[in-house]
Design a protein around this motif. Sequence first.
Motif, short mmCIF file in Angstrom:
data_model
loop_
_atom_site.label_atom_id
_atom_site.label_comp_id
_atom_site.label_asym_id
_atom_site.label_seq_id
_atom_site.Cartn_x
_atom_site.Cartn_y
_atom_site.Cartn_z
N VAL A 31 1.31 19.51 -0.81
CA VAL A 31 0.44 20.07 0.21
C VAL A 31 0.20 19.11 1.36
CG1 VAL A 31 -0.71 21.67 -1.38
CG2 VAL A 31 -1.65 19.38 -1.04
N GLY A 32 0.85 17.96 1.32
CA GLY A 32 0.76 17.01 2.43
C GLY A 32 1.56 17.52 3.60
N ASN A 33 1.28 16.97 4.77
CA ASN A 33 2.05 17.34 5.96
C ASN A 33 2.23 16.11 6.84
OD1 ASN A 33 -0.29 16.99 7.54
ND2 ASN A 33 -0.89 19.10 7.25
N ALA A 34 2.95 16.27 7.92
CA ALA A 34 3.25 15.14 8.79
C ALA A 34 1.99 14.48 9.33
CB ALA A 34 4.15 15.59 9.94
N LEU A 35 1.01 15.26 9.74
CA LEU A 35 -0.22 14.68 10.26
C LEU A 35 -0.93 13.87 9.17
CD1 LEU A 35 -2.27 14.27 12.47
CD2 LEU A 35 -3.31 16.45 11.85
N GLY A 36 -1.00 14.41 7.97
CA GLY A 36 -1.61 13.68 6.87
C GLY A 36 -0.87 12.39 6.57
N ALA A 37 0.45 12.42 6.59
CA ALA A 37 1.24 11.22 6.33
C ALA A 37 1.00 10.16 7.39
CB ALA A 37 2.72 11.57 6.26
N ILE A 38 0.91 10.57 8.65
CA ILE A 38 0.65 9.62 9.73
C ILE A 38 -0.73 9.02 9.57
CG2 ILE A 38 0.22 9.45 12.22
CD1 ILE A 38 2.47 11.55 12.55
N PHE A 46 6.79 10.32 -5.19
CA PHE A 46 6.02 11.48 -4.76
C PHE A 46 4.60 11.33 -5.29
CE2 PHE A 46 10.45 12.58 -5.21
CZ PHE A 46 10.73 13.12 -3.97
N PRO A 47 3.64 11.05 -4.41
CA PRO A 47 2.26 10.89 -4.87
C PRO A 47 1.65 12.21 -5.31
CG PRO A 47 2.37 10.77 -2.48
CD PRO A 47 3.78 10.87 -2.98
N ALA A 48 0.57 12.13 -6.05
CA ALA A 48 -0.14 13.34 -6.49
C ALA A 48 -0.48 14.20 -5.28
CB ALA A 48 -1.41 12.96 -7.24
N GLY A 49 -0.23 15.48 -5.40
CA GLY A 49 -0.56 16.42 -4.32
C GLY A 49 0.41 16.36 -3.15
N PHE A 50 1.56 15.72 -3.31
CA PHE A 50 2.50 15.57 -2.19
C PHE A 50 2.93 16.90 -1.61
CE2 PHE A 50 5.47 16.39 -5.57
CZ PHE A 50 6.52 17.04 -4.95
N GLY A 110 7.61 10.68 -0.50
CA GLY A 110 7.77 12.08 -0.13
C GLY A 110 6.45 12.78 0.06
N VAL A 111 6.35 13.53 1.18
CA VAL A 111 5.17 14.33 1.49
C VAL A 111 5.64 15.68 2.00
CG1 VAL A 111 3.10 14.50 2.92
CG2 VAL A 111 3.84 12.27 2.11
N GLY A 112 5.06 16.74 1.50
CA GLY A 112 5.40 18.09 1.95
C GLY A 112 6.12 18.87 0.87
N ALA A 113 6.07 20.17 1.00
CA ALA A 113 6.62 21.06 -0.03
C ALA A 113 8.11 20.88 -0.25
CB ALA A 113 6.32 22.51 0.35
N ALA A 114 8.85 20.56 0.79
CA ALA A 114 10.30 20.43 0.66
C ALA A 114 10.74 19.03 0.21
CB ALA A 114 10.97 20.77 1.98
#
Length: 131
Positions: free
Chosen positions: A116-123, A110-114, A88-92
């Motif tokens: 504040v992650g976003n789709a671009l960061g995940a990619i 859910f990794p640390a700081g997940f 899981g990445v992102g606030a939701a």
Amino acid sequence: TDALLVLGELDFGNSAIAAQAAEHLCGATNVDEFCREVIAATQRKAVDTILEHVVRRELGIELANYLSKRGEHRVLEVSMSLGVPIVGVGAAARHILPAVADSLGTDAIFPAGFEVGNALGAILIASAPSS
């Protein structure tokens, strides 16, 4: 995210504007019910997208095309599970992915700081070369 804001599940952003938008979109439906429907539809879409991607990648396009229409079959019911967790990445993510993972017979991590992650960061993380 806006639906979660309206339901009081998230505590950032402008919940008043999110509520106004939900009221505008929901028609005759109760706003909270509408937001729950939006979340459920998002979860279903996530399950379908994950399955289609994994099947296409692992087994080929023909089975992926079949699975994309699996809900249309009245006689044959197909279920699949993942052999790996979803990340899981992102606030939701914490609010959306546990149900998605349950549907796929796996776990959501859910990794640390997940948050504040976003789709671009995940990619970028997913496509980074392993060291």
